[in-house]
Design an enzyme around this catalytic site. Sequence first.
Site, PDB file in Angstrom:
ATOM      1  N   GLU A  60       0.804  -1.232   0.000  1.00 41.64           N
ATOM      2  CA  GLU A  60       0.000   0.000   0.000  1.00 41.64           C
ATOM      3  C   GLU A  60       0.837   1.282   0.000  1.00 41.64           C
ATOM      4  OE1 GLU A  60      -1.703  -2.634   1.012  1.00 41.64           O
ATOM      5  OE2 GLU A  60      -3.719  -2.239   0.257  1.00 41.64           O
ATOM      6  N   TYR A 108       3.434   1.958   2.066  1.00 39.97           N
ATOM      7  CA  TYR A 108       4.027   2.322   3.361  1.00 39.97           C
ATOM      8  C   TYR A 108       5.546   2.091   3.324  1.00 39.97           C
ATOM      9  CZ  TYR A 108      -0.720   2.762   5.163  1.00 39.97           C
ATOM     10  OH  TYR A 108      -2.009   3.165   5.374  1.00 39.97           O
ATOM     11  N   ARG A 119       2.830  -8.680   4.412  1.00 42.10           N
ATOM     12  CA  ARG A 119       1.869  -8.170   3.425  1.00 42.10           C
ATOM     13  C   ARG A 119       2.631  -7.460   2.310  1.00 42.10           C
ATOM     14  NH1 ARG A 119      -3.870  -5.161   4.325  1.00 42.10           N
ATOM     15  NH2 ARG A 119      -4.386  -5.047   2.125  1.00 42.10           N
ATOM     16  N   HIS A 130      -1.594   3.835  -1.770  1.00 41.24           N
ATOM     17  CA  HIS A 130      -2.674   4.773  -1.446  1.00 41.24           C
ATOM     18  C   HIS A 130      -2.721   5.948  -2.428  1.00 41.24           C
ATOM     19  CE1 HIS A 130      -4.118   2.659   1.915  1.00 41.24           C
ATOM     20  NE2 HIS A 130      -3.096   2.889   2.714  1.00 41.24           N
ATOM     21  N   GLN A 190     -18.635   4.266   2.307  1.00 44.21           N
ATOM     22  CA  GLN A 190     -19.233   5.424   2.960  1.00 44.21           C
ATOM     23  C   GLN A 190     -19.155   5.394   4.488  1.00 44.21           C
ATOM     24  OE1 GLN A 190     -22.600   5.597  -0.304  1.00 44.21           O
ATOM     25  NE2 GLN A 190     -23.081   7.026   1.319  1.00 44.21           N
TER      26      GLN A 190
HETATM   27  P1  NAP Z   1     -27.679  16.745  -3.340  1.00 45.50           P
HETATM   28  O1  NAP Z   1     -26.397  16.089  -3.093  1.00 45.50           O
HETATM   29  O2  NAP Z   1     -28.239  17.642  -2.298  1.00 45.50           O
HETATM   30  O3  NAP Z   1     -27.531  17.572  -4.706  1.00 45.50           O
HETATM   31  C1  NAP Z   1     -28.571  18.344  -5.209  1.00 45.50           C
HETATM   32  C2  NAP Z   1     -28.071  19.171  -6.380  1.00 45.50           C
HETATM   33  O4  NAP Z   1     -29.155  19.923  -6.853  1.00 45.50           O
HETATM   34  C3  NAP Z   1     -26.968  20.124  -6.003  1.00 45.50           C
HETATM   35  O5  NAP Z   1     -25.937  19.996  -6.949  1.00 45.50           O
HETATM   36  C4  NAP Z   1     -27.625  21.496  -6.040  1.00 45.50           C
HETATM   37  O6  NAP Z   1     -26.656  22.363  -6.631  1.00 45.50           O
HETATM   38  C5  NAP Z   1     -28.828  21.307  -6.932  1.00 45.50           C
HETATM   39  N1  NAP Z   1     -30.007  22.042  -6.470  1.00 45.50           N
HETATM   40  C6  NAP Z   1     -30.492  22.135  -5.212  1.00 45.50           C
HETATM   41  N2  NAP Z   1     -31.597  22.899  -5.187  1.00 45.50           N
HETATM   42  C7  NAP Z   1     -31.838  23.286  -6.458  1.00 45.50           C
HETATM   43  C8  NAP Z   1     -32.824  24.094  -7.067  1.00 45.50           C
HETATM   44  N3  NAP Z   1     -33.810  24.642  -6.355  1.00 45.50           N
HETATM   45  N4  NAP Z   1     -32.739  24.311  -8.385  1.00 45.50           N
HETATM   46  C9  NAP Z   1     -31.748  23.760  -9.127  1.00 45.50           C
HETATM   47  N5  NAP Z   1     -30.772  22.982  -8.597  1.00 45.50           N
HETATM   48  C10 NAP Z   1     -30.825  22.761  -7.273  1.00 45.50           C
HETATM   49  O7  NAP Z   1     -28.827  15.683  -3.625  1.00 45.50           O
HETATM   50  P2  NAP Z   1     -28.876  14.406  -4.547  1.00 45.50           P
HETATM   51  O8  NAP Z   1     -27.899  14.470  -5.651  1.00 45.50           O
HETATM   52  O9  NAP Z   1     -30.322  14.289  -4.866  1.00 45.50           O
HETATM   53  O10 NAP Z   1     -28.462  13.246  -3.564  1.00 45.50           O
HETATM   54  C11 NAP Z   1     -29.291  12.909  -2.434  1.00 45.50           C
HETATM   55  C12 NAP Z   1     -28.462  12.273  -1.334  1.00 45.50           C
HETATM   56  O11 NAP Z   1     -27.980  11.016  -1.748  1.00 45.50           O
HETATM   57  C13 NAP Z   1     -27.252  13.098  -0.967  1.00 45.50           C
HETATM   58  O12 NAP Z   1     -27.038  13.033   0.414  1.00 45.50           O
HETATM   59  C14 NAP Z   1     -26.142  12.412  -1.691  1.00 45.50           C
HETATM   60  O13 NAP Z   1     -24.891  12.609  -1.089  1.00 45.50           O
HETATM   61  C15 NAP Z   1     -26.600  10.966  -1.639  1.00 45.50           C
HETATM   62  N6  NAP Z   1     -26.011  10.225  -2.749  1.00 45.50           N
HETATM   63  C16 NAP Z   1     -24.788   9.680  -2.582  1.00 45.50           C
HETATM   64  C17 NAP Z   1     -24.197   9.012  -3.618  1.00 45.50           C
HETATM   65  C18 NAP Z   1     -22.855   8.368  -3.427  1.00 45.50           C
HETATM   66  O14 NAP Z   1     -22.292   7.842  -4.338  1.00 45.50           O
HETATM   67  N7  NAP Z   1     -22.285   8.383  -2.267  1.00 45.50           N
HETATM   68  C19 NAP Z   1     -24.820   8.923  -4.840  1.00 45.50           C
HETATM   69  C20 NAP Z   1     -26.077   9.488  -4.991  1.00 45.50           C
HETATM   70  C21 NAP Z   1     -26.657  10.161  -3.939  1.00 45.50           C
HETATM   71  P3  NAP Z   1     -26.785  23.943  -6.653  1.00 45.50           P
HETATM   72  O15 NAP Z   1     -27.569  24.324  -5.428  1.00 45.50           O
HETATM   73  O16 NAP Z   1     -25.391  24.435  -6.682  1.00 45.50           O
HETATM   74  O17 NAP Z   1     -27.525  24.254  -7.915  1.00 45.50           O
HETATM   75 FE1  SF4 Z   2     -17.653  -0.104   4.086  1.00 43.34          FE
HETATM   76 FE2  SF4 Z   2     -19.968  -1.193   4.809  1.00 43.34          FE
HETATM   77 FE3  SF4 Z   2     -19.797   0.142   2.506  1.00 43.34          FE
HETATM   78 FE4  SF4 Z   2     -18.615  -2.247   2.842  1.00 43.34          FE
HETATM   79  S1  SF4 Z   2     -20.810  -1.802   2.861  1.00 43.34           S
HETATM   80  S2  SF4 Z   2     -17.703  -0.448   1.908  1.00 43.34           S
HETATM   81  S3  SF4 Z   2     -17.950  -2.123   4.945  1.00 43.34           S
HETATM   82  S4  SF4 Z   2     -19.544   0.990   4.552  1.00 43.34           S
END
Ligand code: NAP
Ligand code: SF4
Length: 681
Positions: free
Chosen positions: A173, A175, A223, A261, A348
């Site tokens: 990794e 290290y 490792r 990393h 996450q």
């Molecule tokens: P989000 O992360 O809150 O993004 C919403 C987007 O819409 C922002 O880019 C915002 O940008 C825009 N927006 C907000 N209000 C708006 C308005 N009134 N008019 C136009 N644009 C507007 O929400 P999401 O994409 O729906 O995701 C929902 C949740 O799921 C979040 O917590 C996200 O992190 C999670 N999620 C995670 C993953 C992952 O891979 N970890 C994948 C999908 C979703 P501006 O305000 O700059 O325009």
């Molecule tokens: Fe990490 Fe759990 Fe997501 Fe697996 S499912 S990558 S252990 S948070």
Amino acid sequence: MDQAMMPIQPYPHLLSPLRVGPLTLRNRVVMGSMHTRLEHFEDGVARQCAFYAERARGGVALLVTGGVGPNAAGLLEPGAPLLTEPAQGEAWRPVVRAVQDEGTPILMQILHAGRYAKHAEAVGASAIASPINPRSVHPLTHAEILATIADFARCAALAVEAGFDGVEVMGSEGYLLNQFAAARTNDRDDDWGGDAARRRRLPVAVTEAVRAVLGRDRLLVYRISAIDLVEGGADAEETVALARAIAAAGADALNTGIGWHEARVPTIAASVPRGAWRFATARLARAVAIPVIASNRINTPELAESVIAEGEAALVSMARPLLADPAFVRKAASGRAAEINTCIACNQGCLDYIFTNRSATCLVNPRAGRETEWPTPEPVARPRRIAVVGAGPAGLACATTAAARGHRVVLFEAGPAIGGQFLLAQAAPGKAEFAETLRYFGALLARHGVEQRLGRHAEADALAAEGFDAVVVATGALPRRPAIPGLDHPSVTGYADILSGAVVAGRRVAVIGAGGIGLDVAAFLAEEEDEPETHPDRFRAAWGVDGETRTAGGLAPPAVARPRREVTVLRRGLGRPGERLGVSTAWILRARLKSLGVSFITGCEYVGIDDAGLHYVLQREPRTLAADTIVLCAGQEPDHALVEALTAAGVAAEAVGGAAEALELDALRAIEEGSRLGLRL
Ligand code: NAP
Ligand code: SF4
């Protein structure tokens, strides 16, 4: 017994015992080392005892702790575990005992961070700083190298004194030991660098010194980096030579790491196809006589079985899969593999929490890392009849947890299948693993006898008429419809219709919103026909990995992507697209979108939508983006309608997940909230 009556052993290779060095392991599953940061709590010892013992009880054959520094310079960060004196070893004794009491041997991992150290004393082979750590690096002198070897040996001796069954020396990794072995980070020309043989000298000397203090009745695992995935890393020949030298120096087994990393190739995220790195481990398994342990993106018993059955490794190391389900082995062995809560490689709850200085937990198993504080699921004295409305992650977690305690649960879902947002998410490139969580919840619904009423809306009056003892509203959040003139134009659609396949986008697409969903939708629309996330060969071609590792680090020019559509993602704010996404995966998604030619427009103001496309203002200039399809990914709003209707009908209801609070809702919070409510009902 009649041959036909003999029970069929599931996973015969995975579950067979193996002699490794002085130990006979009960099966082939090793719980790999991972940073948990549990030691940062005041009651860190009790937390680690509970965390590790639960995994040992779950049936793993061997457990490796998170990394422990052999000296202060080698610490990953201030406050990280250090073992330089007996008192520090004593603190480990309860953890060691807790694991051994479950019949599982435990190794301490000795990790010297080298130039990855997040403190001012970072050391290395040469004064070459890491691109992921701005701190300058003090090149170790000859005398300091000898002292470092002695520190490794002292650390191993103290681990034995504390009762450990042996140690794992961390040499992958990127290290310290990996840094000495690679030309990338070692430009010395002395006993410890200059050519590959001299670069190998420190890893070999450390192995010999540790072997000497362990004696023959303790296990020594090294490792090794099976493929470095960085420019100036080792090629296959150097890696094999190092593996043989480490075996000759006295290691009992080689565990494998994949990529440094700082590598710009994803190695463990969900966008890496399962088993993508088997080839690198198999090369080492062919080269040495000692057992080799495979790791990275092996998350099911079927895959682990096939790696061992095909002779690509003797054992399989899993870390995150055991965070997700401590009983992985027990379930596999007892014919309950369908009930394994599979790690979906989202990072996450584990890596992203660690990188933001929180202790590790798990998106699909919120109990992980919180074993001492998580409520014990008490069987209910008087089962109640409970309606859970909505079969997304929050509803599923709540329904299955409540039913497991003995409640009679009816699960309502307006769609034709369970899953909610997970059904959509699994369509995005690299997110197919989400289907495993739905398989898991489906198995639990069946096991605990949850009645499923799919394909119909649960109305407040009907719920009231059925006289449930409790109603949980887990209907999720509603996609926001931003106030942009022309929103009813036929080119406009929502992300759910795109990801579900109900609407097929045209060639030129504008995505409004650059959050997690906006970026997933952009990837879904631009991705090539042959999604590289689904096949190891295509994945390696897309990310520039040489499967033969003829080149230094195993890198090759990446294949040129052939995007299916022209996609532009817009947002009003000036921040980075996907700024709230986890650090361990956001870079992967951004890099993939870049290679697919996706464009970004930030700081714009939407003006309207018509036949010409999307009109907006950028830096006071009116502009138009010609688009055949405009996809709304503008975030979520809470949906309180059902709770209000139930209240009006005199039914007390509790909302959970997006139905309670849409702001910053993600799957991790949804599953945790649903689980906690299921424990409380
Ligand atoms: P989000 O992360 O809150 O993004 C919403 C987007 O819409 C922002 O880019 C915002 O940008 C825009 N927006 C907000 N209000 C708006 C308005 N009134 N008019 C136009 N644009 C507007 O929400 P999401 O994409 O729906 O995701 C929902 C949740 O799921 C979040 O917590 C996200 O992190 C999670 N999620 C995670 C993953 C992952 O891979 N970890 C994948 C999908 C979703 P501006 O305000 O700059 O325009
Ligand atoms: Fe990490 Fe759990 Fe997501 Fe697996 S499912 S990558 S252990 S948070």
